[in-house]
Design a protein around this motif. Structure first.
Motif, short mmCIF file in Angstrom:
data_model
loop_
_atom_site.label_atom_id
_atom_site.label_comp_id
_atom_site.label_asym_id
_atom_site.label_seq_id
_atom_site.Cartn_x
_atom_site.Cartn_y
_atom_site.Cartn_z
N ASP A 103 0.84 -1.20 0.00
CA ASP A 103 0.00 0.00 0.00
C ASP A 103 0.87 1.25 0.00
OD1 ASP A 103 -2.13 -1.71 0.20
OD2 ASP A 103 -2.97 -0.84 2.02
N ALA A 104 0.45 2.27 -0.74
CA ALA A 104 1.13 3.55 -0.71
C ALA A 104 0.97 4.15 0.69
CB ALA A 104 0.53 4.48 -1.75
N ILE A 105 1.97 4.90 1.12
CA ILE A 105 1.94 5.54 2.43
C ILE A 105 2.11 7.04 2.22
CG2 ILE A 105 3.04 5.70 4.69
CD1 ILE A 105 3.95 2.77 4.30
N THR A 106 1.19 7.80 2.81
CA THR A 106 1.20 9.25 2.65
C THR A 106 1.10 9.95 4.00
OG1 THR A 106 -1.20 9.40 2.46
CG2 THR A 106 0.04 9.08 0.41
N ALA A 107 1.26 11.25 3.95
CA ALA A 107 1.02 12.12 5.11
C ALA A 107 0.50 13.44 4.57
CB ALA A 107 2.31 12.34 5.89
N MET A 108 -0.34 14.10 5.35
CA MET A 108 -0.85 15.41 4.97
C MET A 108 -0.36 16.41 6.01
SD MET A 108 -4.58 14.37 3.47
CE MET A 108 -4.85 15.94 2.68
N ILE A 109 0.37 17.43 5.52
CA ILE A 109 1.08 18.33 6.43
C ILE A 109 0.80 19.78 6.05
CG2 ILE A 109 3.35 18.95 7.33
CD1 ILE A 109 4.32 16.17 6.34
N ARG A 110 0.59 20.60 7.06
CA ARG A 110 0.42 22.03 6.83
C ARG A 110 1.73 22.62 6.32
NH1 ARG A 110 -4.15 24.18 8.11
NH2 ARG A 110 -5.52 23.16 9.58
N PRO A 111 1.69 23.46 5.29
CA PRO A 111 2.92 24.07 4.78
C PRO A 111 3.68 24.88 5.84
CG PRO A 111 1.11 24.41 3.24
CD PRO A 111 0.52 23.81 4.49
N SER A 112 2.96 25.39 6.83
CA SER A 112 3.59 26.18 7.89
C SER A 112 4.27 25.32 8.95
CB SER A 112 2.54 27.07 8.56
OG SER A 112 1.50 26.27 9.12
N ASN A 113 4.12 24.00 8.89
CA ASN A 113 4.67 23.10 9.90
C ASN A 113 6.07 22.64 9.47
OD1 ASN A 113 5.22 21.17 11.83
ND2 ASN A 113 3.28 20.08 11.60
N GLY A 114 7.01 23.54 9.55
CA GLY A 114 8.39 23.27 9.13
C GLY A 114 9.00 22.02 9.75
N PRO A 115 8.88 21.81 11.06
CA PRO A 115 9.48 20.61 11.65
C PRO A 115 8.93 19.31 11.04
CG PRO A 115 9.02 22.20 13.37
CD PRO A 115 8.39 22.73 12.11
N SER A 116 7.62 19.24 10.80
CA SER A 116 7.06 18.02 10.20
C SER A 116 7.48 17.86 8.75
CB SER A 116 5.53 17.99 10.31
OG SER A 116 5.13 17.64 11.60
N LEU A 117 7.50 18.97 8.01
CA LEU A 117 7.95 18.89 6.62
C LEU A 117 9.36 18.33 6.56
CD1 LEU A 117 6.68 22.34 5.26
CD2 LEU A 117 5.61 20.10 4.93
N ARG A 118 10.26 18.87 7.38
CA ARG A 118 11.65 18.39 7.39
C ARG A 118 11.74 16.94 7.84
NH1 ARG A 118 11.98 23.64 9.13
NH2 ARG A 118 12.08 23.07 11.34
N LEU A 119 10.96 16.56 8.85
CA LEU A 119 10.98 15.19 9.35
C LEU A 119 10.57 14.21 8.26
CD1 LEU A 119 11.01 12.97 11.55
CD2 LEU A 119 8.65 13.61 12.06
N PHE A 120 9.45 14.45 7.63
CA PHE A 120 8.96 13.52 6.61
C PHE A 120 9.91 13.49 5.40
CE2 PHE A 120 5.26 13.48 9.25
CZ PHE A 120 4.67 12.25 9.02
N GLU A 121 10.45 14.62 5.03
CA GLU A 121 11.40 14.63 3.91
C GLU A 121 12.67 13.84 4.26
OE1 GLU A 121 11.84 18.81 3.05
OE2 GLU A 121 9.85 18.89 2.10
N ARG A 122 13.20 14.00 5.48
CA ARG A 122 14.38 13.23 5.91
C ARG A 122 14.10 11.73 5.92
NH1 ARG A 122 14.67 16.75 10.33
NH2 ARG A 122 14.17 14.99 11.66
N CYS A 123 12.84 11.36 6.12
CA CYS A 123 12.47 9.94 6.19
C CYS A 123 12.02 9.38 4.85
CB CYS A 123 11.40 9.74 7.26
SG CYS A 123 12.02 10.01 8.95
N GLY A 124 12.25 10.11 3.75
CA GLY A 124 11.98 9.56 2.43
C GLY A 124 10.66 9.93 1.80
N PHE A 125 9.97 10.91 2.34
CA PHE A 125 8.70 11.37 1.76
C PHE A 125 8.98 12.53 0.81
CE2 PHE A 125 7.13 9.01 5.31
CZ PHE A 125 5.81 8.70 5.07
N VAL A 126 8.16 12.62 -0.23
CA VAL A 126 8.25 13.75 -1.16
C VAL A 126 6.86 14.35 -1.34
CG1 VAL A 126 10.26 12.92 -2.43
CG2 VAL A 126 8.00 12.23 -3.16
N ALA A 127 6.82 15.67 -1.49
CA ALA A 127 5.55 16.36 -1.71
C ALA A 127 5.07 16.03 -3.12
CB ALA A 127 5.73 17.86 -1.54
N THR A 128 3.81 15.61 -3.22
CA THR A 128 3.28 15.21 -4.52
C THR A 128 2.04 16.01 -4.93
OG1 THR A 128 1.91 13.49 -3.50
CG2 THR A 128 4.11 12.85 -4.29
N ASP A 129 1.38 16.63 -3.97
CA ASP A 129 0.12 17.30 -4.31
C ASP A 129 -0.26 18.22 -3.15
OD1 ASP A 129 -2.11 17.98 -5.80
OD2 ASP A 129 -2.93 15.94 -5.85
#
Length: 154
Positions: free
Chosen positions: A116-142
């Motif tokens: 199954d695909a794995i996603t997360a939905m993150i507020r653009p203003s939530n810098g710590p979460s954006l950095r965390l998910f990106e460091r763990c191999g997530f990419v913004a797609t939409d």
């Protein structure tokens, strides 16, 4: 993964309601949540009982010994991806536990729902979460409403 931090993930239980509610109603957590309103005890307890009984949902408590580090949840959407969300306990923020929690949850999610695909939905203003998910191999797609959709590149 962050070196030197070991933790365990265990499935949440009804007795975790106090911690889960406190973490959810923390002002920083609320600011970064889809629903920014404070959640009442009654509403939270009813939600938790439904969530714990839902076969398409997992809620884990991250622990290091007796120390509770936070929570990660996975929701398997019908006809769609598994969506992860993470809350690091306020006292644990900035200590590097978020990446370890997220890696552990990714492994569990892939084991439970392989392929199954794995996603997360993150507020653009939530810098710590954006950095965390990106460091763990997530990419913004939409983008959906006011949230960025991140997808794990597994």
């Amino acid at each position: 993964m962050t070196e030197g931090i070991t933790l365990t993930l265990r499935l949440a239980e009804a007795c975790d309601a106090d911690d889960l509610l406190a973490w959810r109603n923390d002002p920083v957590t609320r600011t970064n949540s889809r629903n920014t309103a404070e959640i009442s005890r009654e509403s939270h307890d009813a939600w938790l009982l439904r969530a714990l009984a839902d076969a398409n949902r997992r809620i884990w408590i991250a622990e290091r010994g007796v120390e509770r580090l936070g929570t990660v949840s996975a929701v398997r959407n019908a006809g769609g991806p598994v969506e992860l969300s993470i809350t690091v306990a306020p006292a644990m923020r900035g200590r590097g536990v978020g990446a370890v929690m997220l890696h552990a949850a990714l492994a569990e999610t892939a084991r439970i729902w392989p392929g199954d695909a794995i996603t997360a939905m993150i507020r653009p203003s939530n810098g710590p979460s954006l950095r965390l998910f990106e460091r763990c191999g997530f990419v913004a797609t939409d983008r959906k409403d006011d949230l960025l959709i991140y997808r794990w590149r597994n």
